[in-house]
Design an enzyme around this catalytic site. Structure first.
Site, PDB file in Angstrom:
ATOM      1  N   LYS A 249       5.987 -12.571  31.631  1.00 47.76           N
ATOM      2  CA  LYS A 249       7.341 -12.000  31.576  1.00 47.76           C
ATOM      3  C   LYS A 249       8.334 -12.987  30.974  1.00 47.76           C
ATOM      4  O   LYS A 249       9.097 -12.652  30.075  1.00 47.76           O
ATOM      5  CB  LYS A 249       7.821 -11.614  32.989  1.00 47.76           C
ATOM      6  CG  LYS A 249       6.948 -10.600  33.696  1.00 47.76           C
ATOM      7  CD  LYS A 249       7.514 -10.218  35.063  1.00 47.76           C
ATOM      8  CE  LYS A 249       7.517 -11.345  36.086  1.00 47.76           C
ATOM      9  NZ  LYS A 249       6.163 -11.794  36.497  1.00 47.76           N
TER      10      LYS A 249
ATOM     11  N   ARG B 241      12.209  -5.863  42.182  1.00 48.32           N
ATOM     12  CA  ARG B 241      10.884  -6.162  42.707  1.00 48.32           C
ATOM     13  C   ARG B 241      10.608  -5.423  44.001  1.00 48.32           C
ATOM     14  O   ARG B 241       9.614  -5.700  44.666  1.00 48.32           O
ATOM     15  CB  ARG B 241      10.850  -7.644  43.018  1.00 48.32           C
ATOM     16  CG  ARG B 241       9.932  -8.459  42.174  1.00 48.32           C
ATOM     17  CD  ARG B 241      10.252  -9.876  42.569  1.00 48.32           C
ATOM     18  NE  ARG B 241       9.248 -10.810  42.334  1.00 48.32           N
ATOM     19  CZ  ARG B 241       9.284 -11.670  41.308  1.00 48.32           C
ATOM     20  NH1 ARG B 241      10.210 -11.603  40.401  1.00 48.32           N
ATOM     21  NH2 ARG B 241       8.371 -12.573  41.218  1.00 48.32           N
TER      22      ARG B 241
ATOM     23  N   ARG C  85       0.057 -23.835  33.997  1.00 49.17           N
ATOM     24  CA  ARG C  85       1.414 -23.673  33.475  1.00 49.17           C
ATOM     25  C   ARG C  85       2.242 -24.919  33.731  1.00 49.17           C
ATOM     26  O   ARG C  85       2.107 -25.578  34.757  1.00 49.17           O
ATOM     27  CB  ARG C  85       2.099 -22.473  34.144  1.00 49.17           C
ATOM     28  CG  ARG C  85       3.591 -22.396  33.771  1.00 49.17           C
ATOM     29  CD  ARG C  85       4.223 -21.089  34.131  1.00 49.17           C
ATOM     30  NE  ARG C  85       4.261 -20.859  35.567  1.00 49.17           N
ATOM     31  CZ  ARG C  85       4.770 -19.772  36.117  1.00 49.17           C
ATOM     32  NH1 ARG C  85       5.266 -18.806  35.347  1.00 49.17           N
ATOM     33  NH2 ARG C  85       4.759 -19.615  37.426  1.00 49.17           N
TER      34      ARG C  85
ATOM     35  N   ARG D  74       5.465 -25.779  38.819  1.00 49.69           N
ATOM     36  CA  ARG D  74       6.266 -25.125  39.848  1.00 49.69           C
ATOM     37  C   ARG D  74       5.618 -25.289  41.216  1.00 49.69           C
ATOM     38  O   ARG D  74       4.406 -25.277  41.342  1.00 49.69           O
ATOM     39  CB  ARG D  74       6.432 -23.632  39.514  1.00 49.69           C
ATOM     40  CG  ARG D  74       7.708 -23.352  38.765  1.00 49.69           C
ATOM     41  CD  ARG D  74       7.804 -21.943  38.228  1.00 49.69           C
ATOM     42  NE  ARG D  74       7.501 -20.879  39.185  1.00 49.69           N
ATOM     43  CZ  ARG D  74       7.583 -19.592  38.881  1.00 49.69           C
ATOM     44  NH1 ARG D  74       7.945 -19.208  37.672  1.00 49.69           N
ATOM     45  NH2 ARG D  74       7.290 -18.671  39.786  1.00 49.69           N
TER      46      ARG D  74
ATOM     47  N   ARG E 107       1.359 -14.519  46.288  1.00 45.84           N
ATOM     48  CA  ARG E 107       2.305 -13.842  45.376  1.00 45.84           C
ATOM     49  C   ARG E 107       1.687 -12.562  44.825  1.00 45.84           C
ATOM     50  O   ARG E 107       2.383 -11.553  44.654  1.00 45.84           O
ATOM     51  CB  ARG E 107       2.698 -14.782  44.225  1.00 45.84           C
ATOM     52  CG  ARG E 107       3.724 -15.823  44.643  1.00 45.84           C
ATOM     53  CD  ARG E 107       3.697 -17.050  43.758  1.00 45.84           C
ATOM     54  NE  ARG E 107       4.087 -16.780  42.386  1.00 45.84           N
ATOM     55  CZ  ARG E 107       3.809 -17.602  41.370  1.00 45.84           C
ATOM     56  NH1 ARG E 107       3.130 -18.727  41.587  1.00 45.84           N
ATOM     57  NH2 ARG E 107       4.218 -17.312  40.160  1.00 45.84           N
TER      58      ARG E 107
HETATM   59  P1  AP5 Z   1       5.029 -16.812  32.235  1.00 45.77           P
HETATM   60  O1  AP5 Z   1       5.714 -16.259  31.026  1.00 45.77           O
HETATM   61  O2  AP5 Z   1       5.605 -17.994  32.899  1.00 45.77           O
HETATM   62  O3  AP5 Z   1       4.731 -15.629  33.286  1.00 45.77           O
HETATM   63  P2  AP5 Z   1       5.716 -14.857  34.281  1.00 45.77           P
HETATM   64  O4  AP5 Z   1       5.275 -13.428  34.284  1.00 45.77           O
HETATM   65  O5  AP5 Z   1       7.123 -15.150  33.962  1.00 45.77           O
HETATM   66  O6  AP5 Z   1       5.242 -15.509  35.644  1.00 45.77           O
HETATM   67  P3  AP5 Z   1       6.096 -16.023  36.896  1.00 45.77           P
HETATM   68  O7  AP5 Z   1       5.182 -16.878  37.700  1.00 45.77           O
HETATM   69  O8  AP5 Z   1       7.393 -16.579  36.450  1.00 45.77           O
HETATM   70  O9  AP5 Z   1       6.317 -14.694  37.644  1.00 45.77           O
HETATM   71  P4  AP5 Z   1       6.697 -14.551  39.126  1.00 45.77           P
HETATM   72  O10 AP5 Z   1       7.060 -13.147  39.140  1.00 45.77           O
HETATM   73  O11 AP5 Z   1       5.636 -14.954  40.078  1.00 45.77           O
HETATM   74  O12 AP5 Z   1       7.834 -15.660  39.348  1.00 45.77           O
HETATM   75  P5  AP5 Z   1       9.418 -15.582  39.358  1.00 45.77           P
HETATM   76  O13 AP5 Z   1       9.934 -16.840  38.818  1.00 45.77           O
HETATM   77  O14 AP5 Z   1       9.882 -14.318  38.790  1.00 45.77           O
HETATM   78  O15 AP5 Z   1       3.506 -17.128  31.786  1.00 45.77           O
HETATM   79  C1  AP5 Z   1       2.578 -17.690  32.708  1.00 45.77           C
HETATM   80  C2  AP5 Z   1       1.685 -18.730  31.996  1.00 45.77           C
HETATM   81  O16 AP5 Z   1       0.838 -18.049  31.070  1.00 45.77           O
HETATM   82  C3  AP5 Z   1       2.469 -19.748  31.152  1.00 45.77           C
HETATM   83  O17 AP5 Z   1       1.813 -20.975  31.229  1.00 45.77           O
HETATM   84  C4  AP5 Z   1       2.401 -19.188  29.724  1.00 45.77           C
HETATM   85  O18 AP5 Z   1       2.444 -20.215  28.746  1.00 45.77           O
HETATM   86  C5  AP5 Z   1       1.050 -18.494  29.724  1.00 45.77           C
HETATM   87  N1  AP5 Z   1       1.014 -17.291  28.898  1.00 45.77           N
HETATM   88  C6  AP5 Z   1       1.973 -16.335  28.765  1.00 45.77           C
HETATM   89  N2  AP5 Z   1       1.563 -15.346  27.945  1.00 45.77           N
HETATM   90  C7  AP5 Z   1       0.294 -15.662  27.567  1.00 45.77           C
HETATM   91  C8  AP5 Z   1      -0.668 -15.028  26.723  1.00 45.77           C
HETATM   92  N3  AP5 Z   1      -0.423 -13.850  26.138  1.00 45.77           N
HETATM   93  N4  AP5 Z   1      -1.857 -15.646  26.564  1.00 45.77           N
HETATM   94  C9  AP5 Z   1      -2.131 -16.832  27.173  1.00 45.77           C
HETATM   95  N5  AP5 Z   1      -1.266 -17.489  27.970  1.00 45.77           N
HETATM   96  C10 AP5 Z   1      -0.057 -16.916  28.175  1.00 45.77           C
HETATM   97  O19 AP5 Z   1       9.707 -15.555  40.925  1.00 45.77           O
HETATM   98  C11 AP5 Z   1       9.415 -16.672  41.721  1.00 45.77           C
HETATM   99  C12 AP5 Z   1       9.815 -16.410  43.157  1.00 45.77           C
HETATM  100  O20 AP5 Z   1      11.238 -16.175  43.233  1.00 45.77           O
HETATM  101  C13 AP5 Z   1       9.203 -15.175  43.819  1.00 45.77           C
HETATM  102  O21 AP5 Z   1       7.931 -15.460  44.371  1.00 45.77           O
HETATM  103  C14 AP5 Z   1      10.244 -14.861  44.898  1.00 45.77           C
HETATM  104  O22 AP5 Z   1      10.114 -15.734  45.981  1.00 45.77           O
HETATM  105  C15 AP5 Z   1      11.562 -15.176  44.186  1.00 45.77           C
HETATM  106  N6  AP5 Z   1      12.118 -14.008  43.493  1.00 45.77           N
HETATM  107  C16 AP5 Z   1      12.331 -13.878  42.148  1.00 45.77           C
HETATM  108  N7  AP5 Z   1      12.844 -12.673  41.851  1.00 45.77           N
HETATM  109  C17 AP5 Z   1      12.954 -12.017  43.045  1.00 45.77           C
HETATM  110  C18 AP5 Z   1      13.384 -10.706  43.393  1.00 45.77           C
HETATM  111  N8  AP5 Z   1      13.806  -9.817  42.485  1.00 45.77           N
HETATM  112  N9  AP5 Z   1      13.345 -10.355  44.715  1.00 45.77           N
HETATM  113  C19 AP5 Z   1      12.938 -11.241  45.658  1.00 45.77           C
HETATM  114  N10 AP5 Z   1      12.500 -12.477  45.385  1.00 45.77           N
HETATM  115  C20 AP5 Z   1      12.502 -12.869  44.089  1.00 45.77           C
HETATM  116 MG    MG Z   2       8.711 -16.154  34.956  1.00 47.16          MG
END
Ligand code: AP5
Ligand code: MG
Ligand code: ZN
Length: 216
Positions: A13, A88, A127, A160, A171
């Site tokens: 994402k 979410r 990552r 992270r 997660r």
């Molecule tokens: P990346 O682009 O970083 O993936 P992502 O989908 O953004 O993954 P996240 O871990 O950020 O998602 P998340 O939903 O768990 O975390 P968030 O920060 O939102 O890519 C991942 C890896 O793959 C990278 O190394 C990249 O280089 C590689 N990659 C990408 N595309 C690729 C491809 N096509 N091929 C190969 N490699 C590839 O949330 C974190 C925490 O915050 C949550 O757990 C929660 O506690 C809180 N939080 C956030 N939003 C909310 C909400 N709305 N409500 C409640 N709590 C929330």
């Molecule tokens: Mg992300």
């Protein structure tokens, strides 16, 4: 255009959101990035959120709803935006719909990126992220040009706190329980497009672009 990018943890994402933002000139609004910023700034919100995030739990709805409301009221979000990681939960989705309707706006497109669990674990365990500008790297697929250093701002890249095997597994469970049902929610509203996230970063972006162009 007002867009949402959804998908499990590690589906790409954030990676795709920064490309979409660059090409279409809309701000990428990531609740994860905003919460991590709040933590590093030591704000009350950050303190509240940290315990949930470290465990891989969702931060309480009202906290993220408030953050998103404030962010979407800013000037740069008036001509369109891309939400990454929000909504979410059903409560968050309903609240977003009401807030937008109150401002005479709506969501135009929801992009769902699908990636199987084994690939997610491979991605997240290697990552690295920039704590300063939120750039995303992968030691094999997308390494920084100079090892350990962010290409964009020169800061040291880090792993992270929630990118360890136990927290990743949790997660994924939280995603299945709370967030995956939103696929059906937006499909029923006729807003959903589905993009397989297993191809290369460029190929995934190409498919997303085609969907966005189709809506412009
Ligand atoms: P990346 O682009 O970083 O993936 P992502 O989908 O953004 O993954 P996240 O871990 O950020 O998602 P998340 O939903 O768990 O975390 P968030 O920060 O939102 O890519 C991942 C890896 O793959 C990278 O190394 C990249 O280089 C590689 N990659 C990408 N595309 C690729 C491809 N096509 N091929 C190969 N490699 C590839 O949330 C974190 C925490 O915050 C949550 O757990 C929660 O506690 C809180 N939080 C956030 N939003 C909310 C909400 N709305 N409500 C409640 N709590 C929330
Ligand atoms: Mg992300
Ligand atoms: Zn950086």
């Amino acid at each position: 255009m007002n867009m949402i990018i959804m998908g499990p943890p590690g589906s790409g994402k954030g990676t795709q959101a920064s490309r979409i933002a660059e090409v279409y000139g809309v701000p990428a609004v990531s609740t994860g990035d905003m919460l991590r910023e709040a933590i590093s700034n030591g704000t009350q919100r950050g303190l509240e959120a940290k315990a949930f995030m470290d465990k891989g739990e969702l931060v309480p709805d009202q906290v993220v709803i408030d953050i998103v409301k404030e962010r979407l009221a800013e000037a740069d979000a008036q001509q369109g935006f891309l939400l990454d990681g929000f909504p979410r939960s059903a409560v968050q989705a309903e609240s977003l719909g009401e807030t937008l309707a109150g401002a005479g706006k709506k969501i135009d497109l929801v992009i769902n990126v699908a990636v199987p669990d084994d690939e997610i674990i491979r991605r997240l365990s290697r990552r690295r992220v920039c704590p300063k500008c939120n750039a995303v790297y992968h030691l094999d697929h997308q390494p920084p040009k100079v090892a350990g250093m962010c290409d964009k701002c020169g800061a040291d890249v880090v792993q992270r706190n929630d990118d360890n095997e136990t927290t990743i597994a949790h997660r994924l469970e939280v995603y299945r329980q709370n967030s995956e049902p939103l696929i059906e929610y937006y499909r029923n509203m006729g807003l959903l497009v589905e993009v397989p996230g297993t191809k290369t970063i460029d190929e995934v972006f190409g498919e997303i672009r085609a969907h966005i162009e189709g809506k412009l």
